[in-house]
Design a protein around this motif. Structure first.
Motif, PDB file in Angstrom:
ATOM      1  N   CYS A 138      -7.312   1.456   1.906  1.00 53.48           N
ATOM      2  CA  CYS A 138      -6.243   2.504   1.400  1.00 53.48           C
ATOM      3  C   CYS A 138      -6.265   2.189  -0.377  1.00 53.48           C
ATOM      4  O   CYS A 138      -5.933   3.185  -1.067  1.00 53.48           O
ATOM      5  CB  CYS A 138      -4.858   2.247   1.971  1.00 53.48           C
ATOM      6  N   PHE A 140     -11.662   6.085   7.868  1.00 55.59           N
ATOM      7  CA  PHE A 140     -10.195   6.593   8.444  1.00 55.59           C
ATOM      8  C   PHE A 140     -10.641   7.060   9.692  1.00 55.59           C
ATOM      9  O   PHE A 140      -9.631   6.784  10.934  1.00 55.59           O
ATOM     10  CB  PHE A 140      -9.584   7.486   7.591  1.00 55.59           C
ATOM     11  N   ASP A 182      -1.226  12.292  11.360  1.00 54.34           N
ATOM     12  CA  ASP A 182      -2.245  11.950  10.477  1.00 54.34           C
ATOM     13  C   ASP A 182      -3.199  13.314  10.494  1.00 54.34           C
ATOM     14  O   ASP A 182      -3.737  13.704   9.461  1.00 54.34           O
ATOM     15  CB  ASP A 182      -3.116  10.664  10.772  1.00 54.34           C
ATOM     16  N   ASN A 212       2.339   8.295   5.986  1.00 54.97           N
ATOM     17  CA  ASN A 212       1.471   7.927   7.389  1.00 54.97           C
ATOM     18  C   ASN A 212       1.731   6.152   7.283  1.00 54.97           C
ATOM     19  O   ASN A 212       2.014   5.974   8.589  1.00 54.97           O
ATOM     20  CB  ASN A 212      -0.034   7.874   6.673  1.00 54.97           C
ATOM     21  N   HIS A 213       2.097   5.570   6.404  1.00 54.51           N
ATOM     22  CA  HIS A 213       2.854   4.399   6.567  1.00 54.51           C
ATOM     23  C   HIS A 213       4.022   4.086   7.157  1.00 54.51           C
ATOM     24  O   HIS A 213       4.460   3.036   7.748  1.00 54.51           O
ATOM     25  CB  HIS A 213       2.737   3.473   5.172  1.00 54.51           C
ATOM     26  N   VAL A 263      -2.950  13.695   6.685  1.00 52.47           N
ATOM     27  CA  VAL A 263      -3.605  13.106   5.625  1.00 52.47           C
ATOM     28  C   VAL A 263      -5.232  13.562   5.574  1.00 52.47           C
ATOM     29  O   VAL A 263      -5.807  14.024   4.586  1.00 52.47           O
ATOM     30  CB  VAL A 263      -3.836  11.710   6.138  1.00 52.47           C
ATOM     31  N   GLN A 267      -6.247  -1.314   5.408  1.00 53.75           N
ATOM     32  CA  GLN A 267      -5.134  -1.396   4.151  1.00 53.75           C
ATOM     33  C   GLN A 267      -5.737  -1.625   2.783  1.00 53.75           C
ATOM     34  O   GLN A 267      -5.629  -0.979   1.963  1.00 53.75           O
ATOM     35  CB  GLN A 267      -4.090  -2.460   4.252  1.00 53.75           C
ATOM     36  N   LEU A 287      -0.090   9.800   2.573  1.00 60.01           N
ATOM     37  CA  LEU A 287      -0.614   8.739   2.969  1.00 60.01           C
ATOM     38  C   LEU A 287       0.483   7.508   2.913  1.00 60.01           C
ATOM     39  O   LEU A 287       0.597   6.587   3.683  1.00 60.01           O
ATOM     40  CB  LEU A 287      -1.529   8.106   1.522  1.00 60.01           C
ATOM     41  N   VAL A 292       0.993  -1.097   0.003  1.00 59.44           N
ATOM     42  CA  VAL A 292       0.155  -0.107   0.058  1.00 59.44           C
ATOM     43  C   VAL A 292       0.909   1.295   0.062  1.00 59.44           C
ATOM     44  O   VAL A 292       0.738   2.124  -0.678  1.00 59.44           O
ATOM     45  CB  VAL A 292      -0.978  -0.070   1.091  1.00 59.44           C
ATOM     46  N   ALA A 323       0.993   4.233  -2.828  1.00 60.32           N
ATOM     47  CA  ALA A 323       0.784   5.809  -2.470  1.00 60.32           C
ATOM     48  C   ALA A 323       1.908   6.422  -3.156  1.00 60.32           C
ATOM     49  O   ALA A 323       1.803   7.676  -3.967  1.00 60.32           O
ATOM     50  CB  ALA A 323       0.624   5.870  -1.120  1.00 60.32           C
TER      51      ALA A 323
END
Length: 362
Positions: A212, A192, A88, A61-62, A92, A209, A58, A18, A22
Motif C-alpha cells: 500500500c 491485493f 473493497d 478500506n483501513h 477499491v 501494508q 484505500l 498507511v 492515503a
C-alpha cells in the motif's frame, strides 16, 4: 489470521500510517493546484480526481477493517471480514481499474463496464455475508481470476491503440507513455486480489501494508509526471477522413517543406500534430492521412528531421574543431530527453549516438 496481529503495536502503527498516507495523498491531489513533483508538467485533471477517489477508498478500506483488531467473537470477526471484502470489491478494485483507464488519453473510454464485470464478485461476497460463510468464496475467486484475465487482454489492446495514437500525434513521448505503469499497478492490484482471497499469516499482513505504501507513492508520482494531452478546442476541427481529396493530401509534402523543414519548426519541443497542422495551414486529418500514405508516423517524421539536424550539427562541430557531446547536440536538435533521443537515433541509424560518433571520427 487476525488473532496473530491483535495487540501488535508495530503493526497497528504501520496500519494507521498507511491510512494517513492515503488521506494525505487524496487531499494533495484534490486541493493542491501546483505540481510539487514535476513543476514543468501539467497532469490531467480527470486523472487527479479519479486517483484522489482511489486514495479515499484505500483510506476507508483501513477504517472498515479496523474493528477486526478489537473483536473477540469469531462470528463477529467473520462478519466484519466479509463486509470489508465486499466493500473493497465495490470501491477499491473498480476505482483502481478506472484510474488505469483514465491514464489512456487517446479517448474517453466508458467506465460502466468495470461495474458490470465485477458484479458477479460482488454478488458472491454479498451471499457470503447473508450465509455468514466462506462457502461461496471460491466462486468469487474464480470470477476475480476471469475478470483479471479479461482485463489484461483488454488493457494490452488499449495500450497498443494508445501507443499508435501517441506516435501519430506527438513528436516527443516523454511524460506520455504509461505501459510501464500499467505493469506495476496491475501487479500490485493482483497482490491485493490474492491477499483478499487467500492471504494468511502476519507476514502477509505486513507485506500488504508495505505494498500500500509503495502504491500510494508510485501512483502520486505517476499522476504528477503524466502530461495532460487534451487538445485545445481550437485545434480539434478536422475534415472527415473519407472526404479528403488526394490532391489536397499530396500538397501537404510541399507545405511541410516550406513551413516546417526550411524554418526548422521541428526544433520546437513537443510540437503536436495539431499545432503543426495549424502552422502549415491545414488540419490534423489531412496531415495524419499524409503520414499514413507515406507509411510513417508523425513521431517518426519529426524525430527523423531532428536526427538529420543532429548529424549536421555534429559534422559542423568537427569541422570547426569545437567538438560537443552527444547530449548537447541532442538538446540543440529539439530533444528534451537524451534517453528519448538515443532510442530514436538507434531505431533510425541502427546504432547508438556515441558509437556512431566514434565511427565517424575514425
Amino acid at each position: 489470521m487476525y488473532d496473530q496481529i491483535k495487540g501488535n503495536t508495530l503493526y497497528i502503527m504501520l496500519y494507521a500510517a498507511v491510512m494517513t498516507m492515503a488521506v494525505m495523498a487524496c487531499c494533495y491531489l484534490l486541493f493542491r493546484k501546483a505540481n510539487a513533483i514535476a513543476p514543468d508538467v501539467t497532469p490531467p485533471a480527470r486523472l487527479r480526481r479519479w486517483s484522489a477517489a482511489f486514495f479515499a477508498a484505500l483510506a476507508l478500506n483501513h477504517v472498515w477493517y479496523m474493528p477486526l483488531f478489537f473483536l473477540t467473537s469469531s462470528d463477529a470477526v467473520l462478519l466484519a471480514d466479509l463486509i470489508g471484502g465486499l466493500l473493497d470489491t465495490m470501491s477499491v478494485f473498480p476505482l483502481a481499474i478506472m484510474v488505469m483507464l483514465v491514464m489512456l488519453q487517446d479517448r474517453r473510454r466508458p467506465l460502466w463496464p468495470v461495474i458490470v464485470v465485477l458484479l458477479p464478485v460482488v454478488l458472491a461476497g454479498a451471499w457470503c455475508i447473508v450465509t455468514r460463510s466462506y462457502a461461496v468464496l471460491p466462486v468469487g475467486y474464480v470470477c476475480f481470476v476471469l475478470v483479471s484475465i479479461g482485463l489484461i487482454i483488454y488493457m494490452i489492446h488499449a495500450l497498443r491503440q494508445y501507443g499508435r495514437w501517441l506516435r501519430d500525434n506527438f513528436s516527443d513521448l516523454e511524460h506520455k507513455e504509461v505501459w510501464q505503469s500499467f505493469v506495476v499497478l496491475f501487479i500490485m492490484m493482483l497482490f491485493f486480489g490474492v491477499y483478499a482471497f487467500s492471504g494468511k499469516g502476519p507476514a502477509f499482513q505486513y507485506a500488504m501494508q508495505l505494498v500500500c505504501v509503495v502504491l500510494i507513492v508510485y501512483l502520486v508520482w505517476r499522476v504528477e509526471t503524466l502530461s495532460d494531452l487534451s487538445t485545445p478546442v481550437s485545434l480539434q476541427a478536422d475534415a472527415p477522413v473519407n472526404s479528403l481529396s488526394q490532391s489536397r493530401v499530396s500538397n501537404i509534402g510541399a507545405l511541410l517543406k516550406r513551413y516546417c523543414e526550411e524554418p526548422q519548426l521541428y526544433l520546437q519541443y513537443d510540437i503536436s500534430v495539431s499545432k503543426l497542422a495549424s502552422q502549415i495551414g491545414t488540419n490534423r486529418a489531412y496531415l495524419s492521412k499524409h503520414f499514413a500514405l507515406q507509411g510513417t508516423t508523425y513521431n517518426a517524421y519529426i524525430n527523423g528531421l531532428r536526427i538529420q539536424h543532429f548529424i549536421k550539427l555534429y559534422h559542423a562541430s568537427i569541422a570547426s574543431q569545437q567538438p560537443k557531446t552527444a547530449q548537447e547536440l541532442a538538446y540543440q536538435s529539439g530533444f528534451r530527453s537524451y534517453s528519448t533521443f538515443s532510442a530514436a537515433f538507434k531505431q533510425s541509424v541502427g546504432t547508438t549516438p556515441t558509437a556512431w560518433m566514434r565511427l565517424s571520427e575514425s
